[in-house]
Scaffold this active site. Structure first.
Site, PDB file in Angstrom:
ATOM      1  N   LYS A  40       0.821  -1.213   0.000  1.00  0.00           N
ATOM      2  CA  LYS A  40       0.000   0.000   0.000  1.00  0.00           C
ATOM      3  C   LYS A  40       0.858   1.268   0.000  1.00  0.00           C
ATOM      4  O   LYS A  40       1.847   1.353   0.708  1.00  0.00           O
ATOM      5  CB  LYS A  40      -0.900  -0.012   1.244  1.00  0.00           C
ATOM      6  CG  LYS A  40      -1.934   1.081   1.275  1.00  0.00           C
ATOM      7  CD  LYS A  40      -3.178   0.609   1.999  1.00  0.00           C
ATOM      8  CE  LYS A  40      -4.282   1.620   1.976  1.00  0.00           C
ATOM      9  NZ  LYS A  40      -4.671   2.104   0.676  1.00  0.00           N
ATOM     10  N   GLY A  45       6.552   0.864   5.696  1.00  0.00           N
ATOM     11  CA  GLY A  45       7.415  -0.063   4.964  1.00  0.00           C
ATOM     12  C   GLY A  45       7.438   0.219   3.472  1.00  0.00           C
ATOM     13  O   GLY A  45       8.503   0.214   2.836  1.00  0.00           O
ATOM     14  N   CYS A  46       6.276   0.480   2.914  1.00  0.00           N
ATOM     15  CA  CYS A  46       6.179   0.719   1.464  1.00  0.00           C
ATOM     16  C   CYS A  46       6.845   2.037   1.073  1.00  0.00           C
ATOM     17  O   CYS A  46       7.471   2.128   0.009  1.00  0.00           O
ATOM     18  CB  CYS A  46       4.722   0.698   1.013  1.00  0.00           C
ATOM     19  SG  CYS A  46       3.945  -0.904   1.292  1.00  0.00           S
ATOM     20  N   THR A  47       6.746   3.040   1.944  1.00  0.00           N
ATOM     21  CA  THR A  47       7.405   4.316   1.679  1.00  0.00           C
ATOM     22  C   THR A  47       8.919   4.140   1.751  1.00  0.00           C
ATOM     23  O   THR A  47       9.649   4.624   0.885  1.00  0.00           O
ATOM     24  CB  THR A  47       6.922   5.391   2.674  1.00  0.00           C
ATOM     25  OG1 THR A  47       5.512   5.541   2.517  1.00  0.00           O
ATOM     26  CG2 THR A  47       7.609   6.724   2.430  1.00  0.00           C
ATOM     27  N   ALA A  50       9.972   2.280  -1.444  1.00  0.00           N
ATOM     28  CA  ALA A  50       9.910   3.144  -2.628  1.00  0.00           C
ATOM     29  C   ALA A  50      11.051   4.165  -2.612  1.00  0.00           C
ATOM     30  O   ALA A  50      11.695   4.412  -3.640  1.00  0.00           O
ATOM     31  CB  ALA A  50       8.557   3.854  -2.694  1.00  0.00           C
TER      32      ALA A  50
END
Length: 151
Positions: A40, A45-47, A50
């Site tokens: 998401k 974690g995803c930030t 990325a």
């Protein structure tokens, strides 16, 4: 059926951050690819993942590779995410999870979270590495190492 090392990246289409149609056939078989599935936009974690791909993006480009991030977020969410963190690579929206299913990306935490898996393919579109880990920042060094081995 999940994609395995030695398989070819399947054909798929999706919308990118600008709402344009993306067709995998325009890149698969043209250059090495790093395709990563993440749960998401705008989660810690995803930030981190990325931004790590962003920080190493020039290294991937220098080796002729393209990075593609895929989640089920909307194109509007991706656009905001990409703008906020200056993400230079392709983000694709997979709202119906068709691409995720095509690759056979598993879910985590008893099926509650979409999985986090990175695929590396050579310039012929053959998968050379699959890395499945919820530890977001571990994906970038693994992908870089796999791309270096293709040279």
């Amino acid at each position: 059926m999940a994609i395995k090392v030695g398989d070819t990246i399947p054909n798929f289409t999706a919308k990118d951050t600008k709402g344009n149609d993306f067709d995998s056939q325009n890149l698969v078989g043209q250059k090495p690819l790093v395709i990563y599935f993440y749960p998401k936009d705008n989660t810690p974690g995803c930030t981190a993942q990325a931004c790590s791909f962003r920080d190493q993006y020039e290294d991937f480009k220098d080796m002729g590779a393209e990075v593609i991030g895929i989640s089920s977020d909307s194109t509007a969410s991706h656009q905001k995410f990409a703008n906020q963190y200056q993400l230079p690579f392709i983000l694709l929206s997979d709202p119906d999870k068709k691409i995720r299913h095509l690759f056979g990306v598993p879910t985590d935490l008893l099926g509650l979270l979409p999985g986090r898996v990175t695929y590396v393919a050579d310039k012929n579109g053959m998968v050379t590495m699959i890395f499945d880990s919820m530890k977001a920042v571990n994906h970038i060094p693994k992908a870089l190492e796999a791309i270096k081995k293709l040279r």
